[in-house]
Design a protein around this motif. Structure first.
Motif, PDB file in Angstrom:
ATOM      1  N   LEU A  28      55.204  58.395  16.681  1.00 55.55           N
ATOM      2  CA  LEU A  28      54.273  57.537  15.957  1.00 55.55           C
ATOM      3  C   LEU A  28      53.001  57.256  16.752  1.00 55.55           C
ATOM      4  O   LEU A  28      51.944  56.988  16.176  1.00 55.55           O
ATOM      5  N   SER A  29      53.094  57.309  18.075  1.00 53.96           N
ATOM      6  CA  SER A  29      51.912  57.070  18.912  1.00 53.96           C
ATOM      7  C   SER A  29      50.986  58.283  18.944  1.00 53.96           C
ATOM      8  O   SER A  29      49.842  58.187  19.384  1.00 53.96           O
ATOM      9  N   GLY A  30      51.503  59.428  18.473  1.00 55.46           N
ATOM     10  CA  GLY A  30      50.705  60.645  18.499  1.00 55.46           C
ATOM     11  C   GLY A  30      50.917  61.477  19.746  1.00 55.46           C
ATOM     12  O   GLY A  30      50.334  62.557  19.879  1.00 55.46           O
ATOM     13  N   GLU A  31      51.757  60.984  20.673  1.00 51.52           N
ATOM     14  CA  GLU A  31      52.045  61.755  21.881  1.00 51.52           C
ATOM     15  C   GLU A  31      52.682  63.091  21.504  1.00 51.52           C
ATOM     16  O   GLU A  31      52.368  64.130  22.087  1.00 51.52           O
ATOM     17  N   TRP A  32      53.588  63.034  20.548  1.00 49.50           N
ATOM     18  CA  TRP A  32      54.191  64.249  19.998  1.00 49.50           C
ATOM     19  C   TRP A  32      53.636  64.434  18.594  1.00 49.50           C
ATOM     20  O   TRP A  32      53.968  63.679  17.684  1.00 49.50           O
ATOM     21  N   GLU A  33      52.787  65.407  18.398  1.00 55.23           N
ATOM     22  CA  GLU A  33      52.130  65.601  17.118  1.00 55.23           C
ATOM     23  C   GLU A  33      52.990  66.432  16.175  1.00 55.23           C
ATOM     24  O   GLU A  33      54.018  66.985  16.566  1.00 55.23           O
ATOM     25  N   GLU A  34      52.526  66.513  14.934  1.00 51.30           N
ATOM     26  CA  GLU A  34      53.227  67.294  13.919  1.00 51.30           C
ATOM     27  C   GLU A  34      53.434  68.730  14.403  1.00 51.30           C
ATOM     28  O   GLU A  34      52.516  69.367  14.915  1.00 51.30           O
ATOM     29  N   GLY A  35      54.653  69.217  14.272  1.00 51.90           N
ATOM     30  CA  GLY A  35      54.976  70.576  14.682  1.00 51.90           C
ATOM     31  C   GLY A  35      55.463  70.687  16.113  1.00 51.90           C
ATOM     32  O   GLY A  35      55.933  71.753  16.533  1.00 51.90           O
ATOM     33  N   PHE A  36      55.364  69.594  16.879  1.00 48.76           N
ATOM     34  CA  PHE A  36      55.815  69.606  18.265  1.00 48.76           C
ATOM     35  C   PHE A  36      57.321  69.835  18.314  1.00 48.76           C
ATOM     36  O   PHE A  36      58.082  69.213  17.575  1.00 48.76           O
ATOM     37  N   LYS A  37      57.761  70.719  19.205  1.00 49.88           N
ATOM     38  CA  LYS A  37      59.190  70.990  19.354  1.00 49.88           C
ATOM     39  C   LYS A  37      59.789  70.033  20.372  1.00 49.88           C
ATOM     40  O   LYS A  37      59.325  69.948  21.510  1.00 49.88           O
ATOM     41  N   LEU A  38      60.796  69.281  19.933  1.00 49.06           N
ATOM     42  CA  LEU A  38      61.439  68.317  20.817  1.00 49.06           C
ATOM     43  C   LEU A  38      62.211  69.033  21.923  1.00 49.06           C
ATOM     44  O   LEU A  38      62.673  70.167  21.743  1.00 49.06           O
ATOM     45  N   PRO A  39      62.372  68.385  23.068  1.00 44.01           N
ATOM     46  CA  PRO A  39      63.204  68.965  24.127  1.00 44.01           C
ATOM     47  C   PRO A  39      64.622  69.203  23.618  1.00 44.01           C
ATOM     48  O   PRO A  39      65.063  68.583  22.647  1.00 44.01           O
ATOM     49  N   SER A  40      65.342  70.067  24.290  1.00 44.55           N
ATOM     50  CA  SER A  40      66.714  70.370  23.879  1.00 44.55           C
ATOM     51  C   SER A  40      67.609  69.145  24.031  1.00 44.55           C
ATOM     52  O   SER A  40      67.258  68.185  24.729  1.00 44.55           O
ATOM     53  N   GLU A  41      68.758  69.160  23.387  1.00 43.05           N
ATOM     54  CA  GLU A  41      69.707  68.051  23.494  1.00 43.05           C
ATOM     55  C   GLU A  41      70.076  67.802  24.951  1.00 43.05           C
ATOM     56  O   GLU A  41      70.178  66.654  25.397  1.00 43.05           O
ATOM     57  N   GLY A  42      70.282  68.888  25.697  1.00 41.97           N
ATOM     58  CA  GLY A  42      70.656  68.749  27.096  1.00 41.97           C
ATOM     59  C   GLY A  42      69.593  68.026  27.908  1.00 41.97           C
ATOM     60  O   GLY A  42      69.902  67.146  28.715  1.00 41.97           O
ATOM     61  N   LYS A  43      68.331  68.381  27.672  1.00 40.62           N
ATOM     62  CA  LYS A  43      67.247  67.741  28.413  1.00 40.62           C
ATOM     63  C   LYS A  43      67.098  66.279  28.019  1.00 40.62           C
ATOM     64  O   LYS A  43      66.801  65.417  28.864  1.00 40.62           O
ATOM     65  N   LEU A  44      67.322  65.969  26.749  1.00 42.18           N
ATOM     66  CA  LEU A  44      67.243  64.584  26.307  1.00 42.18           C
ATOM     67  C   LEU A  44      68.380  63.764  26.901  1.00 42.18           C
ATOM     68  O   LEU A  44      68.188  62.599  27.283  1.00 42.18           O
ATOM     69  N   CYS A  45      69.556  64.358  26.994  1.00 34.83           N
ATOM     70  CA  CYS A  45      70.697  63.671  27.622  1.00 34.83           C
ATOM     71  C   CYS A  45      70.370  63.318  29.064  1.00 34.83           C
ATOM     72  O   CYS A  45      70.619  62.199  29.534  1.00 34.83           O
ATOM     73  N   GLU A  46      69.793  64.274  29.774  1.00 33.30           N
ATOM     74  CA  GLU A  46      69.449  64.074  31.177  1.00 33.30           C
ATOM     75  C   GLU A  46      68.343  63.029  31.320  1.00 33.30           C
ATOM     76  O   GLU A  46      68.398  62.150  32.197  1.00 33.30           O
ATOM     77  N   GLU A  47      67.344  63.091  30.457  1.00 36.02           N
ATOM     78  CA  GLU A  47      66.212  62.172  30.552  1.00 36.02           C
ATOM     79  C   GLU A  47      66.617  60.727  30.297  1.00 36.02           C
ATOM     80  O   GLU A  47      66.204  59.813  31.001  1.00 36.02           O
ATOM     81  N   PHE A  48      67.437  60.512  29.268  1.00 34.87           N
ATOM     82  CA  PHE A  48      67.808  59.152  28.878  1.00 34.87           C
ATOM     83  C   PHE A  48      69.116  58.669  29.497  1.00 34.87           C
ATOM     84  O   PHE A  48      69.472  57.495  29.364  1.00 34.87           O
ATOM     85  N   GLY A  49      69.815  59.568  30.159  1.00 32.66           N
ATOM     86  CA  GLY A  49      71.062  59.164  30.794  1.00 32.66           C
ATOM     87  C   GLY A  49      72.147  58.771  29.818  1.00 32.66           C
ATOM     88  O   GLY A  49      72.882  57.797  30.045  1.00 32.66           O
ATOM     89  N   VAL A  50      72.234  59.502  28.701  1.00 31.55           N
ATOM     90  CA  VAL A  50      73.240  59.214  27.679  1.00 31.55           C
ATOM     91  C   VAL A  50      74.012  60.489  27.354  1.00 31.55           C
ATOM     92  O   VAL A  50      73.663  61.584  27.796  1.00 31.55           O
ATOM     93  N   SER A  51      75.061  60.338  26.561  1.00 26.20           N
ATOM     94  CA  SER A  51      75.885  61.474  26.182  1.00 26.20           C
ATOM     95  C   SER A  51      75.211  62.314  25.095  1.00 26.20           C
ATOM     96  O   SER A  51      74.279  61.851  24.421  1.00 26.20           O
ATOM     97  N   ARG A  52      75.720  63.508  24.918  1.00 28.17           N
ATOM     98  CA  ARG A  52      75.205  64.374  23.871  1.00 28.17           C
ATOM     99  C   ARG A  52      75.439  63.764  22.483  1.00 28.17           C
ATOM    100  O   ARG A  52      74.642  63.941  21.574  1.00 28.17           O
TER     101      ARG A  52
END
Length: 242
Positions: A28-52
């Motif tokens: 919503l802030s525009g940091e990730w614009e339309e069409g931006f590919k989100l990081p993989s589940e694995g990278k998000l798990c590592e970044e946020f310190g949570v489970s898959r």
């Protein structure tokens, strides 16, 4: 440790909610614009310190709200928005809303959205004569119409034209979404309204058109609010939910 790891205090709520909020903020802030590919589940798990599982639940919620879309074998991408989902939700609500609180909320919403459209119409110079003529033609047709059913249809068309001609696609979409509601409520009212009530409607519509012609946005919004408030009072007198 990543600065975006979910704080311990937040962990009392489902971990997926914290992930969802973080991802939504970036979109919503525009940091990730339309069409931006989100990081993989694995990278998000590592970044946020949570489970898959938490990451998948967060992505599922964002996908359900139309904020992201997932392509099998490719990944998740920021969506351009799903107005169809918004339209379906509004259509369902306006069809089911029959209690007085819901009717009051919807009337307040109409005042806000149509008022905003009128403000744009009154201030805009682009194709103004053509757009104003559409409203004038409808008003003149209403003045000549003796059939209550057709009068109600023209009344609905008058309000929809305000939304359609304000040069805002989203406002126009909302108008089309509420078209069935406009037709039902306005049609029911005019079917049993007195001749005097229909004359009051014409007078109130004429005040709106005159304010637009004078390029007075404040007067146009005020005339609209007075009209919709009076229409609600007339409908209540007739025992019809507005």
């Amino acid at each position: 440790m990543s600065k975006d790891r979910i704080p311990a205090a937040v962990r009392q709520a489902p971990l997926s909610e914290g992930v969802e909020q973080k991802l939504e903020q970036r979109i919503l802030s525009g940091e990730w614009e339309e069409g931006f590919k989100l990081p993989s589940e694995g990278k998000l798990c590592e970044e946020f310190g949570v489970s898959r599982t938490a990451v998948r639940e967060a992505l599922r919620e964002l996908r359900g709200r139309g904020i992201i879309e997932t392509v099998n074998g490719s990944g998740s991408y920021v969506s351009g928005g799903n107005l169809e989902m918004v339209s379906k939700a509004m259509t369902a609500y306006s069809s089911l809303a029959t209690d007085s609180k819901a009717a009051s909320d919807l009337m307040e919403f109409r005042i806000l959205i149509e008022g905003a459209a009128l403000g744009r119409l009154a201030r805009s110079k682009r194709n103004k004569a053509t757009r104003l003529q559409r409203l004038t033609d409808i008003l003149e047709a209403m003045e000549q119409e003796s059939d209550p059913t057709e009068f109600g249809r023209l009344d609905s068309r008058f309000h929809l034209s305000i939304l359609e001609t304000c040069n805002n696609a989203f406002i126009n979409m909302i108008g089309q979404t509420l078209y069935a509601h406009y037709q039902r409520c306005i049609g029911e009212a005019h079917a049993v309204a007195t001749e005097g009530m229909r004359k009051d409607t014409l007078t109130e519509h004429a005040a709106i058109v005159e304010a637009i012609r004078n390029e007075d946005a404040d007067a146009a919004r005020e005339a609209l609010e007075e009209h919709l408030t009076a229409a609600a009072e007339r409908s209540e007198m007739l025992g019809i939910g507005q």
